[in-house]
Design an enzyme around this catalytic site. Structure first.
Site, PDB file in Angstrom:
ATOM      1  N   ASP A 168      17.518   9.337  -7.758  1.00  0.00           N
ATOM      2  CA  ASP A 168      18.973   9.418  -7.565  1.00  0.00           C
ATOM      3  C   ASP A 168      19.386   9.160  -6.119  1.00  0.00           C
ATOM      4  OD1 ASP A 168      19.236   9.969 -10.233  1.00  0.00           O
ATOM      5  OD2 ASP A 168      19.502  12.136  -9.973  1.00  0.00           O
ATOM      6  N   ASP A 197       0.234  18.444  19.186  1.00  0.00           N
ATOM      7  CA  ASP A 197       0.754  19.592  19.935  1.00  0.00           C
ATOM      8  C   ASP A 197       1.429  20.631  19.060  1.00  0.00           C
ATOM      9  OD1 ASP A 197      -0.214  18.314  22.152  1.00  0.00           O
ATOM     10  OD2 ASP A 197       1.735  17.598  22.852  1.00  0.00           O
ATOM     11  N   LYS A 203       3.135   4.425  -1.248  1.00  0.00           N
ATOM     12  CA  LYS A 203       3.210   5.328  -2.395  1.00  0.00           C
ATOM     13  C   LYS A 203       4.440   6.201  -2.205  1.00  0.00           C
ATOM     14  CE  LYS A 203      -1.458   4.623  -1.826  1.00  0.00           C
ATOM     15  NZ  LYS A 203      -2.191   4.310  -0.586  1.00  0.00           N
ATOM     16  N   HIS A 252      -8.471  11.856   1.293  1.00  0.00           N
ATOM     17  CA  HIS A 252      -7.616  10.667   1.234  1.00  0.00           C
ATOM     18  C   HIS A 252      -6.308  10.816   2.003  1.00  0.00           C
ATOM     19  CE1 HIS A 252      -5.239   7.393  -0.795  1.00  0.00           C
ATOM     20  NE2 HIS A 252      -6.400   6.783  -0.667  1.00  0.00           N
ATOM     21  N   LYS A 276      -3.495  10.876   4.847  1.00  0.00           N
ATOM     22  CA  LYS A 276      -3.296  10.101   6.066  1.00  0.00           C
ATOM     23  C   LYS A 276      -2.321  10.897   6.940  1.00  0.00           C
ATOM     24  CE  LYS A 276      -3.861   6.984   2.451  1.00  0.00           C
ATOM     25  NZ  LYS A 276      -5.140   6.445   2.633  1.00  0.00           N
ATOM     26  N   HIS A 318       0.814  -1.213   0.000  1.00  0.00           N
ATOM     27  CA  HIS A 318       0.000   0.000   0.000  1.00  0.00           C
ATOM     28  C   HIS A 318       0.849   1.265   0.000  1.00  0.00           C
ATOM     29  CE1 HIS A 318      -3.316   2.655   1.732  1.00  0.00           C
ATOM     30  NE2 HIS A 318      -3.903   2.054   0.721  1.00  0.00           N
TER      31      HIS A 318
END
Length: 429
Positions: free
Chosen positions: A176, A354, A171, A347, A349, A169
């Protein structure tokens, strides 16, 4: 004396008994595995979250990297940065994603990768076997004919039956060995644009420079080595990296055998040490009982806890949103404020604590991400980035409906039954 009379047991009867006991045995095995991987986490600590990055890294089997720069990108602007970096690649491009569907974005990415490969750059592409089913034959053909290495992680084949539920999952992009991009963006046309309507997606990602790029490269290598056996080495992939900023960071990606995964430990520790405020944006928010208790306990000690999720109508998986609703009453009664984003699929996450620490990556807040999937989440101590993410949260609140604990408690029998059934079904999957 009479001999005892015995009735012989036929072999078919023994076989039938064995078949009847097999599901019980398998159930015990699964229960045993889960119980050993899911201990009750506890934290006894009064330190501020900014003082605990070495602990977070150590407990999640990572390393603290000092001296990094971090840039935040929203929605389609991420792809402008990604294509700029790919175009500048001189030695290597490593690309990994869960979801790739045929379309304008995918075609542009193929063009960019093929062009770099023809310029002599090493190009490796990893796509989840399930999420890449709609990638398109033309994209696969062009990449391979140009000499790009294209690998599908755990494709649907008989020899993968034992890992069919283990999905990649992550991404990420590494160029380089010097620049990395990490977030929630998939290669689907809906991620283009600016999250303006239900046909588009609201998402966030970051660009990293500095020593932490080695940690992202290491995460890419994990599944690459598993699927190909290839060990890529040298300065083209792991060059010496100098300080280029002031952000301390670590990469949580390990899914340790027999222990809670790194991302779960990271999330739980951050919640347990929060002092003032927690902000969470996540598309699939299904915390387990332990996480619910930690969030409500944070509220009880004076922490302002706010969670944002997509509305059922805006989600790409409304059944999952209904399953999530099953435990909303516990969170609302515990003082957690919940907002449902109305415009489109939210979408990103993201978690901030704080105003000084934040996490961003590919991990959803559910058992599949925290226990099963291969994920990557960045843990970052940076007030500037935390402030940016909190500003995004506050802006997005204007497109939300806040749930009310009293109104939620008065929901009818049908919604409650539906949510409970779907929650059980989601747990099984």
């Amino acid at each position: 004396m009479f001999d005892a009379i015995t009735t012989p047991v036929s072999l078919p009867a023994i076989a039938l008994l064995g078949l009847m006991l097999l599901p019980v045995l398998l159930g015990l095995v699964i229960w045993s595995i889960r119980s050993h991987r899911d201990p009750s986490l506890s934290v006894d600590c009064d330190n501020a979250v900014t003082e605990l990055l070495p602990s977070m890294a150590g407990l999640s089997q990572g390393t603290v990297y000092e001296g990094n720069s971090v840039e935040l990108f929203e929605n389609g602007a991420f792809f402008d940065a990604m294509f700029d970096e790919i175009a500048r690649a001189l030695a290597s491009v490593h690309f990994e994603t869960f979801l790739w569907k045929e379309g304008r974005l995918g075609a542009r990415l193929v063009d960019a990768l093929v062009e770099r490969r023809r310029a002599g750059v090493a190009v490796r592409v990893m796509v989840d076997g399930n999420g890449g089913k709609k990638m398109g034959d033309e994209a696969k053909r062009r990449l391979r004919e140009a000499g790009c290495r294209l690998v599908f992680h755990h494709p649907t084949k008989l020899r993968h039956i034992g890992v069919v539920n283990d999905r990649d999952h992550r991404k990420l992009v590494v160029v380089d060995g010097r620049v990395a991009l990490v977030g929630g963006h998939c290669i689907v046309d809906g991620w283009l644009g600016n999250a303006e309507d239900r046909e588009h997606v609201h998402d966030l990602a970051v660009r990293l420079r500095g020593p932490v790029v080695h940690g992202v490269q290491a995460a890419f290598s994990e599944n690459w080595v598993e699927d190909t056996g290839e060990l890529f080495v040298g300065d083209a992939f792991f060059p010496p990296l100098e300080r280029c900023g002031e952000v301390a960071a670590h990469v949580a990606s390990v899914k340790a055998e027999g222990s809670p995964p790194a991302v779960k430990i990271l999330h739980h520790l951050a919640v347990c040490v929060a002092r003032r405020r927690i902000r969470i944006q996540n598309p699939y928010f299904l915390p387990d009982d332990e996480a619910i208790e930690a969030l409500c306990t944070a509220v009880a000690r004076g922490v302002d806890v706010r969670v944002m999720v997509p509305s059922t109508d805006a989600s790409d998986m409304p059944l999952v949103q209904h399953a999530a609703h099953r435990n909303f009453h516990k969170l609302l009664q515990g003082g957690v404020r919940i907002f449902e984003y109305q415009t489109c699929l939210l979408h990103q996450k993201v978690m901030t604590v704080d105003g000084s620490w934040c996490a961003i990556g590919s991990s959803n807040f559910d058992d599949r991400s925290l226990e099963t999937n291969d994920e990557i989440t960045l843990s970052l101590c940076d007030e500037r980035l935390a402030r940016q993410l909190e500003e995004v949260f506050e802006r997005d609140v204007r497109r939300c409906v806040e749930l009310d604990a009293e109104s939620w408690s008065r929901r009818g029998l049908w919604p409650r039954c539906r949510d409970n059934v779907l929650h059980v079904f989601n747990e099984v999957l």
